[in-house]
Scaffold this motif. Structure first.
Motif, PDB file in Angstrom:
ATOM      1  N   TRP A 206      41.961   4.828  41.685  1.00 32.58           N
ATOM      2  CA  TRP A 206      42.237   3.400  41.782  1.00 32.58           C
ATOM      3  C   TRP A 206      40.969   2.557  41.644  1.00 32.58           C
ATOM      4  O   TRP A 206      40.918   1.410  42.081  1.00 32.58           O
ATOM      5  CB  TRP A 206      42.990   3.050  43.069  1.00 32.58           C
ATOM      6  CG  TRP A 206      44.284   3.774  43.150  1.00 32.58           C
ATOM      7  CD1 TRP A 206      44.658   4.697  44.070  1.00 32.58           C
ATOM      8  CD2 TRP A 206      45.396   3.664  42.242  1.00 32.58           C
ATOM      9  NE1 TRP A 206      45.914   5.178  43.807  1.00 32.58           N
ATOM     10  CE2 TRP A 206      46.394   4.556  42.689  1.00 32.58           C
ATOM     11  CE3 TRP A 206      45.632   2.895  41.101  1.00 32.58           C
ATOM     12  CZ2 TRP A 206      47.597   4.708  42.034  1.00 32.58           C
ATOM     13  CZ3 TRP A 206      46.841   3.050  40.446  1.00 32.58           C
ATOM     14  CH2 TRP A 206      47.811   3.947  40.919  1.00 32.58           C
ATOM     15  N   LYS A 207      39.935   3.132  41.019  1.00 33.76           N
ATOM     16  CA  LYS A 207      38.752   2.345  40.675  1.00 33.76           C
ATOM     17  C   LYS A 207      39.135   1.375  39.564  1.00 33.76           C
ATOM     18  O   LYS A 207      39.703   1.765  38.553  1.00 33.76           O
ATOM     19  CB  LYS A 207      37.620   3.251  40.207  1.00 33.76           C
ATOM     20  CG  LYS A 207      36.373   2.479  39.790  1.00 33.76           C
ATOM     21  CD  LYS A 207      35.300   3.409  39.232  1.00 33.76           C
ATOM     22  CE  LYS A 207      34.102   2.600  38.750  1.00 33.76           C
ATOM     23  NZ  LYS A 207      33.053   3.454  38.147  1.00 33.76           N
ATOM     24  N   LEU A 208      38.773   0.098  39.753  1.00 36.41           N
ATOM     25  CA  LEU A 208      39.174  -0.957  38.834  1.00 36.41           C
ATOM     26  C   LEU A 208      37.960  -1.588  38.171  1.00 36.41           C
ATOM     27  O   LEU A 208      37.033  -2.028  38.851  1.00 36.41           O
ATOM     28  CB  LEU A 208      39.967  -2.031  39.580  1.00 36.41           C
ATOM     29  CG  LEU A 208      40.396  -3.271  38.792  1.00 36.41           C
ATOM     30  CD1 LEU A 208      41.450  -2.900  37.756  1.00 36.41           C
ATOM     31  CD2 LEU A 208      40.910  -4.357  39.724  1.00 36.41           C
ATOM     32  N   ASP A 209      37.950  -1.601  36.833  1.00 36.47           N
ATOM     33  CA  ASP A 209      37.047  -2.459  36.063  1.00 36.47           C
ATOM     34  C   ASP A 209      37.851  -3.703  35.713  1.00 36.47           C
ATOM     35  O   ASP A 209      38.696  -3.670  34.814  1.00 36.47           O
ATOM     36  CB  ASP A 209      36.591  -1.768  34.773  1.00 36.47           C
ATOM     37  CG  ASP A 209      35.351  -0.929  34.966  1.00 36.47           C
ATOM     38  OD1 ASP A 209      34.535  -1.276  35.831  1.00 36.47           O
ATOM     39  OD2 ASP A 209      35.200   0.075  34.260  1.00 36.47           O
ATOM     40  N   ASP A 210      37.627  -4.808  36.417  1.00 38.65           N
ATOM     41  CA  ASP A 210      38.535  -5.944  36.262  1.00 38.65           C
ATOM     42  C   ASP A 210      38.129  -6.914  35.171  1.00 38.65           C
ATOM     43  O   ASP A 210      38.840  -7.896  34.923  1.00 38.65           O
ATOM     44  CB  ASP A 210      38.706  -6.689  37.582  1.00 38.65           C
ATOM     45  CG  ASP A 210      37.428  -7.353  38.069  1.00 38.65           C
ATOM     46  OD1 ASP A 210      36.372  -7.148  37.439  1.00 38.65           O
ATOM     47  OD2 ASP A 210      37.491  -8.064  39.092  1.00 38.65           O
TER      48      ASP A 210
ATOM     49  N   ARG B  38      51.018 -10.148  38.053  1.00 36.07           N
ATOM     50  CA  ARG B  38      50.396  -8.948  38.592  1.00 36.07           C
ATOM     51  C   ARG B  38      50.603  -7.779  37.649  1.00 36.07           C
ATOM     52  O   ARG B  38      51.556  -7.764  36.845  1.00 36.07           O
ATOM     53  CB  ARG B  38      50.946  -8.622  39.978  1.00 36.07           C
ATOM     54  CG  ARG B  38      52.422  -8.254  40.012  1.00 36.07           C
ATOM     55  CD  ARG B  38      52.856  -7.930  41.429  1.00 36.07           C
ATOM     56  NE  ARG B  38      54.169  -7.268  41.445  1.00 36.07           N
ATOM     57  CZ  ARG B  38      54.538  -6.358  42.340  1.00 36.07           C
ATOM     58  NH1 ARG B  38      53.706  -6.004  43.306  1.00 36.07           N
ATOM     59  NH2 ARG B  38      55.726  -5.790  42.286  1.00 36.07           N
TER      60      ARG B  38
ATOM     61  N   VAL C 240      42.079   0.439  34.977  1.00 36.74           N
ATOM     62  CA  VAL C 240      42.122   1.092  36.279  1.00 36.74           C
ATOM     63  C   VAL C 240      42.314   2.589  36.091  1.00 36.74           C
ATOM     64  O   VAL C 240      43.041   3.033  35.195  1.00 36.74           O
ATOM     65  CB  VAL C 240      43.244   0.511  37.169  1.00 36.74           C
ATOM     66  CG1 VAL C 240      44.638   0.820  36.611  1.00 36.74           C
ATOM     67  CG2 VAL C 240      43.119   1.016  38.597  1.00 36.74           C
ATOM     68  N   ASP C 241      41.631   3.371  36.922  1.00 37.98           N
ATOM     69  CA  ASP C 241      41.794   4.820  36.960  1.00 37.98           C
ATOM     70  C   ASP C 241      42.890   5.124  37.976  1.00 37.98           C
ATOM     71  O   ASP C 241      42.736   4.836  39.171  1.00 37.98           O
ATOM     72  CB  ASP C 241      40.478   5.483  37.366  1.00 37.98           C
ATOM     73  CG  ASP C 241      40.506   7.001  37.209  1.00 37.98           C
ATOM     74  OD1 ASP C 241      41.528   7.617  37.575  1.00 37.98           O
ATOM     75  OD2 ASP C 241      39.505   7.574  36.743  1.00 37.98           O
ATOM     76  N   THR C 242      43.987   5.692  37.525  1.00 34.29           N
ATOM     77  CA  THR C 242      45.138   5.915  38.406  1.00 34.29           C
ATOM     78  C   THR C 242      44.941   7.104  39.342  1.00 34.29           C
ATOM     79  O   THR C 242      45.785   7.358  40.198  1.00 34.29           O
ATOM     80  CB  THR C 242      46.423   6.126  37.584  1.00 34.29           C
ATOM     81  OG1 THR C 242      46.299   7.311  36.798  1.00 34.29           O
ATOM     82  CG2 THR C 242      46.680   4.938  36.671  1.00 34.29           C
TER      83      THR C 242
ATOM     84  N   ALA D  44      41.305  -5.568  31.875  1.00 36.40           N
ATOM     85  CA  ALA D  44      40.947  -4.672  32.974  1.00 36.40           C
ATOM     86  C   ALA D  44      41.393  -3.249  32.668  1.00 36.40           C
ATOM     87  O   ALA D  44      42.354  -3.031  31.917  1.00 36.40           O
ATOM     88  CB  ALA D  44      41.594  -5.145  34.275  1.00 36.40           C
TER      89      ALA D  44
ATOM     90  N   PHE E 111      47.919  -4.961  41.148  1.00 39.02           N
ATOM     91  CA  PHE E 111      46.672  -5.704  41.098  1.00 39.02           C
ATOM     92  C   PHE E 111      46.979  -7.122  40.617  1.00 39.02           C
ATOM     93  O   PHE E 111      47.780  -7.307  39.698  1.00 39.02           O
ATOM     94  CB  PHE E 111      45.690  -5.048  40.126  1.00 39.02           C
ATOM     95  CG  PHE E 111      45.386  -3.613  40.462  1.00 39.02           C
ATOM     96  CD1 PHE E 111      44.331  -3.292  41.292  1.00 39.02           C
ATOM     97  CD2 PHE E 111      46.179  -2.585  39.943  1.00 39.02           C
ATOM     98  CE1 PHE E 111      44.054  -1.969  41.605  1.00 39.02           C
ATOM     99  CE2 PHE E 111      45.917  -1.268  40.253  1.00 39.02           C
ATOM    100  CZ  PHE E 111      44.842  -0.959  41.092  1.00 39.02           C
TER     101      PHE E 111
ATOM    102  N   ARG F 219      50.767   1.150  42.763  1.00 40.59           N
ATOM    103  CA  ARG F 219      49.717   0.216  43.152  1.00 40.59           C
ATOM    104  C   ARG F 219      49.860  -1.036  42.283  1.00 40.59           C
ATOM    105  O   ARG F 219      50.276  -0.935  41.125  1.00 40.59           O
ATOM    106  CB  ARG F 219      48.345   0.843  42.929  1.00 40.59           C
ATOM    107  CG  ARG F 219      47.166   0.095  43.563  1.00 40.59           C
ATOM    108  CD  ARG F 219      47.154   0.187  45.090  1.00 40.59           C
ATOM    109  NE  ARG F 219      46.992   1.525  45.562  1.00 40.59           N
ATOM    110  CZ  ARG F 219      45.816   2.071  45.912  1.00 40.59           C
ATOM    111  NH1 ARG F 219      44.703   1.375  45.780  1.00 40.59           N
ATOM    112  NH2 ARG F 219      45.771   3.297  46.402  1.00 40.59           N
TER     113      ARG F 219
END
Length: 340
Positions: free
Chosen positions: A178-182, A118, A173-175, A171, A132, A130
């Protein structure tokens, strides 16, 4: 001698031998414990508070590789005394990076049958904000200079960049949201000035310029390329060939990277180079050994990177302009970041 006396002597002998055996086991265990605590031949490590917040003197934070109870924990030393005794945090990471009070920690989750992984975003106090799921074995991690974006790369299949039989997943992520481009492989690619699509693309080794622009490696068709990425536009544009694991200088003008050298052995194909982004001029550093790492800029003139060592990995430095010589900075350490 009577039968009773013989039995008594035998009983005493058994008790004595048992005591000696137990004593030997306890002595060995005590010595083993002392080895874990003292880590002979390795850096001194003790538990304490570790922070990612800038607070006075600049610090170097990294994954401690010294044997003992604090192995794999994030540890810190003064940046100008990287061989000083270490303060260990209790937080374990396989890969790590940090900037502006934000950390990204790639962890293993040990299960009954196998491990999963993770990506954990940490605050300045190393508390989890957070997490992922990560699709494979952690290999690269970076945080943008503002701390607002974090990126990580894992091996989905394979466990080395050395050959061609591997697949990565990267990936961002915008902290803040929390938008994620995975999976950055979904970004539109422009190669040599033309739109490009292929089934064999791999993206890895993000390094951030700001909260939108980044650089990374694109592999396709048996070649690797430095690409410039745009988070908002979701695009990747090739800039230069034969660039892997880029790292942007603090002044934003140069990329440190590992380059495949023709004729080098298959198992050790890379050397450490620096690319001038304005002229696209390549400069070989004085480090002549194989580099399989994403180097870090200690400042605008010095690179920091990992090489295999007695404890798994050591950190080394070399000037970025091709002068000087490589120098060991810290034994038993990997995945560094500067704080402050």
């Amino acid at each position: 001698m009577s039968r009773t006396a013989r039995l008594l002597i035998l009983l005493v002998a058994v008790v004595l031998l048992g005591g000696i055996g137990t004593g030997a086991v306890l002595y060995a265990a005590d010595r083993s414990g002392k080895r874990d605590r003292e880590q002979p031949g390795g850096p001194a490590v003790h538990a304490g508070k570790v922070t990612l917040q800038a607070s006075g003197a600049r610090q170097l934070v990294f994954r401690n590789m010294a044997w003992g109870p604090h192995r794999d924990e994030l540890a810190t030393v003064p940046a100008d005394r990287s061989d000083a005794p270490r303060t260990a945090s209790g937080v374990k990471c396989l890969r790590f990076h940090a900037a502006a009070g934000t950390g990204i920690c790639l962890q293993a989750v040990h299960g009954a049958l196998d491990d999963t992984y993770r990506a954990v975003v940490l605050d300045a106090g190393l508390h989890e904000l957070r997490s992922f799921p990560a699709a494979g074995i952690p290999t690269r991690a970076r945080v943008s200079p503002s701390g607002h974006l974090a990126a990580w790369t894992v091996f989905v299949s394979g466990d080395s960049y050395g050959g061609t039989d591997f697949s990565t997943r990267t990936a961002i992520v915008d902290t803040r949201t929390w938008k994620l481009d995975d999976n950055l492989e979904t970004y539109a690619i422009t190669k040599d000035g033309h739109p490009y699509q292929a089934h064999d693309t791999n993206i890895w080794g993000v390094t951030f310029a700001d909260d939108n622009r980044f650089y990374a490696t694109l592999a396709t068709g048996g070649h690797t390329y430095l690409v410039q990425g745009d988070v908002t536009a979701r695009t990747l544009t090739t800039l230069h060939q034969n660039v892997e694991c880029p790292s942007l200088s603090p002044d934003g003008t140069r990329i440190a990277y590992k380059k495949r050298i023709p004729g080098a052995p298959d198992g050790s194909p890379w050397r450490l180079y620096v690319l001038d982004l304005r002229t696209m001029t390549e400069t070989a550093t004085a480090e002549q050994r194989n580099i399989d790492d994403q180097a870090l800029w200690a400042d605008d003139s010095t690179l920091l990177y990992a090489l295999p060592g007695d404890f798994g990995a050591d950190l080394w430095t070399v000037p970025a302009d091709g002068s000087g010589a490589a120098r060991k900075a810290a034994a038993a350490a990997v995945a560094p970041a500067y704080v402050g």
